[in-house]
Design a protein around this motif. Structure first.
Motif, PDB file in Angstrom:
ATOM      1  N   LYS A  58      33.221 144.609  86.823  1.00 21.08           N
ATOM      2  CA  LYS A  58      33.954 144.062  87.443  1.00 21.08           C
ATOM      3  C   LYS A  58      33.419 142.277  87.372  1.00 21.08           C
ATOM      4  O   LYS A  58      34.272 141.612  87.295  1.00 21.08           O
ATOM      5  N   PHE A  95      43.942 146.545  85.627  1.00 21.12           N
ATOM      6  CA  PHE A  95      42.875 147.142  86.429  1.00 21.12           C
ATOM      7  C   PHE A  95      43.034 148.232  87.697  1.00 21.12           C
ATOM      8  O   PHE A  95      43.513 148.145  88.422  1.00 21.12           O
ATOM      9  N   PHE A  97      41.345 150.713  90.276  1.00 20.83           N
ATOM     10  CA  PHE A  97      40.121 151.110  91.430  1.00 20.83           C
ATOM     11  C   PHE A  97      40.218 152.490  91.428  1.00 20.83           C
ATOM     12  O   PHE A  97      40.663 152.889  91.299  1.00 20.83           O
ATOM     13  N   ASN A  99      38.858 153.196  94.200  1.00 20.50           N
ATOM     14  CA  ASN A  99      39.867 153.938  95.335  1.00 20.50           C
ATOM     15  C   ASN A  99      41.332 153.582  95.296  1.00 20.50           C
ATOM     16  O   ASN A  99      41.682 153.473  96.122  1.00 20.50           O
ATOM     17  N   ALA A 101      43.019 151.018  95.785  1.00 25.05           N
ATOM     18  CA  ALA A 101      43.874 149.767  95.619  1.00 25.05           C
ATOM     19  C   ALA A 101      45.059 149.762  96.152  1.00 25.05           C
ATOM     20  O   ALA A 101      45.497 148.740  95.468  1.00 25.05           O
ATOM     21  N   LEU A 102      45.861 150.365  96.706  1.00 24.23           N
ATOM     22  CA  LEU A 102      47.342 150.296  96.642  1.00 24.23           C
ATOM     23  C   LEU A 102      46.755 149.531  98.500  1.00 24.23           C
ATOM     24  O   LEU A 102      46.536 149.551  99.192  1.00 24.23           O
ATOM     25  N   ARG A 164      51.068 150.345  88.695  1.00 28.67           N
ATOM     26  CA  ARG A 164      50.920 149.843  89.213  1.00 28.67           C
ATOM     27  C   ARG A 164      49.965 147.920  88.417  1.00 28.67           C
ATOM     28  O   ARG A 164      50.833 146.859  87.715  1.00 28.67           O
TER      29      ARG A 164
END
Ligand SMILES: Nc1ncnc2c1ncn2[C@@H]1O[C@H](COP(=O)(O)OP(=O)(O)OP(=O)(O)O)[C@@H](O)[C@H]1O
Ligand SMILES: [Mg+2]
Lengths: 257, 267
Positions: A58, A95, A97, A99, A101-102, A164
């Motif tokens: 991050k 990046f 994520f 989890n 993060a959709l 993505r």
């Protein structure tokens, strides 16, 4: 499948970190991190839960500010970077994520389109559709294009999350625990995907994990995060050729149980 | 013991100090949030499509409840005012009283309170869950500006839509009042409407409009602030939604008082 080796260019670090420190209130999470990520390499970061692996990437992507240290990403000093430069830089970094993060409120297609539509002004509908189909095909999930994220399995979500980030053709990929919580076969598929991505898109990657199979299959180099610092760095065998009680349990758990 | 008492006193004192500090940090942060809204909202590229979509959301979310409540408020207010007026034989003033009460005070306030509950809470929950599941971070790292896309659009949407809803509430409430009056006094629609608009001045319309714009802005900003800054965990989402409603309602009442005071200087 063990990755077929693409040569890494050691003269050319795409990410370079010196003396990085980060604390939350009184708790010092990162206590002096030095790290180079070279062009074309897969670097695996291992470490126990809560050692600050997610915090590290991050900070690399500018989501968190470090307390001290120098970070250079693709030639940009992260301390002096302007808002506009940071935004342009982030397009070059993918990046994925922990989890996924959709975006819950959007279909898979809209999720994938989102970074494109927002970053490439004047892109045509046909170009968008082609790009979406290409990355969906790359992660092997063409049939999910009109589904909502809630309708996908954990492994599928991970892969859509990776797709993505791929859609912007990133030069660097940051994977946060790409295989956590997945069954062994799906894990292997994701590992293959990571290797495939590296070859197809010629990316340099940091892969965070505590799954040694993943580390072994994808990593050119392993760095072990212990007590806020990289204590052991090297190839897989080099890192685990030790009696250090903080390192051995990792190996034992993964390969004896 | 003396020392025990004094330590609890010190503890209480420091706790009070802490909450005072928290209050002012919050005030500072929300101020920064508002300033950021003005810095980012009016710089191109504009998110017209998303703003329109959000306006629609705001309208749809509160439409039914506002229609029902507006109508009931109109009927009840008329019904309840009748006995007091007829005591003075001033029953014929009923339409004027209804229109003043509704247009000046009730419509904007009722709309704002309902929207705080329906729209404010859902904005808080929506952005809160996006924050908690790192969807906002995901937007940030993909090179898009989540503040502009998520916050500015929603705040603009509530600021534009609440005044429209407010006007609508007023008209529905007046319709409710008319039905009650025509049933009891047999007043015709045209006479009623004439009496409704007679007492209303330009100041009333402007004040009502400004009021609903301020309410709309407040509801949007508070909902977004709570959601956008919500803390980790699913608990954070609930807190954001709840905080959005409570804070928005509180502020709406305070603003109501202030704006009424200011308008009275212009009358
Ligand atoms: N935004 C934050 N605010 C406060 N503390 C934080 C924040 N982010 C992380 N931490 C703390 O920093 C430490 C490291 O967190 P991090 O998420 O990097 O762990 P991790 O190594 O990724 O663990 P895991 O393998 O479980 O994902 C944790 O103790 C966590 O509580
Ligand atoms: Mg993590």
């Amino acid at each position: 499948m063990k990755k077929t080796h693409t040569p890494t260019d050691h003269s050319n670090p795409v990410i370079s970190i010196r003396g990085l420190k980060k604390a939350f209130e009184d708790y010092a999470v990162l206590r002096g991190i030095d790290l180079d990520l070279y062009q074309g390499e897969n670097l695996v970061v291992l470490g126990r839960s809560g050692t600050g692996k997610s915090v590290l990437i991050k900070i690399i992507s500018g989501l968190l500010k470090p307390d001290a240290g120098e970070i250079t990403v693709l030639g940009h000093n992260m301390e002096q970077i302007t808002e506009k430069e940071l935004q342009e830089l982030r397009v070059r970094i993918g990046f994925s994520f922990q989890n996924s993060a959709l975006y819950d409120s959007m279909t898979v297609r809209k999720n994938l389109e989102f970074p494109l539509v927002r970053n490439r002004k004047g892109i045509t509908r046909a170009e968008i559709n082609t790009a979406v189909e290409t990355v969906l095909d790359a992660v092997g999930l063409s049939q999910t294009i009109n589904q909502m994220p809630a309708e996908l399995s954990g492994g599928q979500r991970k892969r859509i999350g990776i797709a993505r980030t791929l859609i912007l053709n990133p030069e660097i990929m940051l994977y946060d625990e790409p295989t956590a919580g997945l069954d062994p076969i799906t894990c292997i598929e994701i590992n293959d995907l990571i290797n495939e991505v590296q070859q197809r898109y010629n990316t340099s990657s940091i892969i965070i994990t505590h799954d040694l199979t993943c580390a072994k299959q994808t990593g050119d180099r392993i760095a072990m995060l212990l007590d806020g610092q990289f204590q052991r760095t090297g190839t897989f065998d080099e890192v685990f050729d030790t009696d250090d009680t903080r390192v051995k349990p990792f190996f034992d758990y993964n390969f004896i149980h | 013991m003396d020392t025990a008492e004094s330590t609890t006193a010190v503890k209480k004192n420091s706790k009070f100090k802490q909450s005072l500090v928290n209050f002012f940090t919050d005030l500072y942060k929300i101020n920064q949030f508002i300033l950021r809204f003005f810095r980012e909202a009016f710089v191109p590229p504009f998110e017209f499509k998303e703003i329109v979509r959000q306006c629609f959301e705001v309208g749809v979310r509160s439409f039914t409840l506002i229609s029902v409540t507006g109508f009931i408020v109109g009927v009840i207010f008329t019904k309840q005012s009748r006995p007091s007026l007829s005591e003075f034989g001033a029953q014929s003033w009923l339409p004027s009283l209804v229109s003043i009460a509704i247009m000046r005070a009730l419509a904007p306030l009722v709309t704002a309170l309902i929207a705080s509950g329906k729209v404010g809470s859902s904005i808080g929950a929506e952005l809160g869950s996006m924050r908690v599941t790192e969807q906002i971070d995901a937007m940030e790292v993909s090179g898009t500006k989540p503040f502009k896309f998520l916050v500015c659009t929603r705040v603009l949407a509530t600021t534009l839509t609440i005044p429209i809803l407010s006007t609508y509430t007023g008209l529905i409430a007046i319709l409710g009042g008319f039905l009650n009056v025509s049933q009891n006094e047999g007043t015709s629609w045209s006479t009623f409407i004439q009496q409704v608009f007679e007492p209303l001045t330009f100041v009333d319309f402007v004040a009502s409009l400004i009021k609903s714009i301020v309410f709309g802005f407040t509801i949007g900003i508070v909902g977004c602030y709570q959601g956008y800054n919500s803390t980790k965990g699913t608990e954070g989402v609930g807190k954001a939604a709840n905080g959005a409603v409570v804070t928005a309602m509180f502020l709406v009442f305070i603003e109501e008082v202030i704006i009424v005071q200011i308008t009275s200087w212009f009358r």
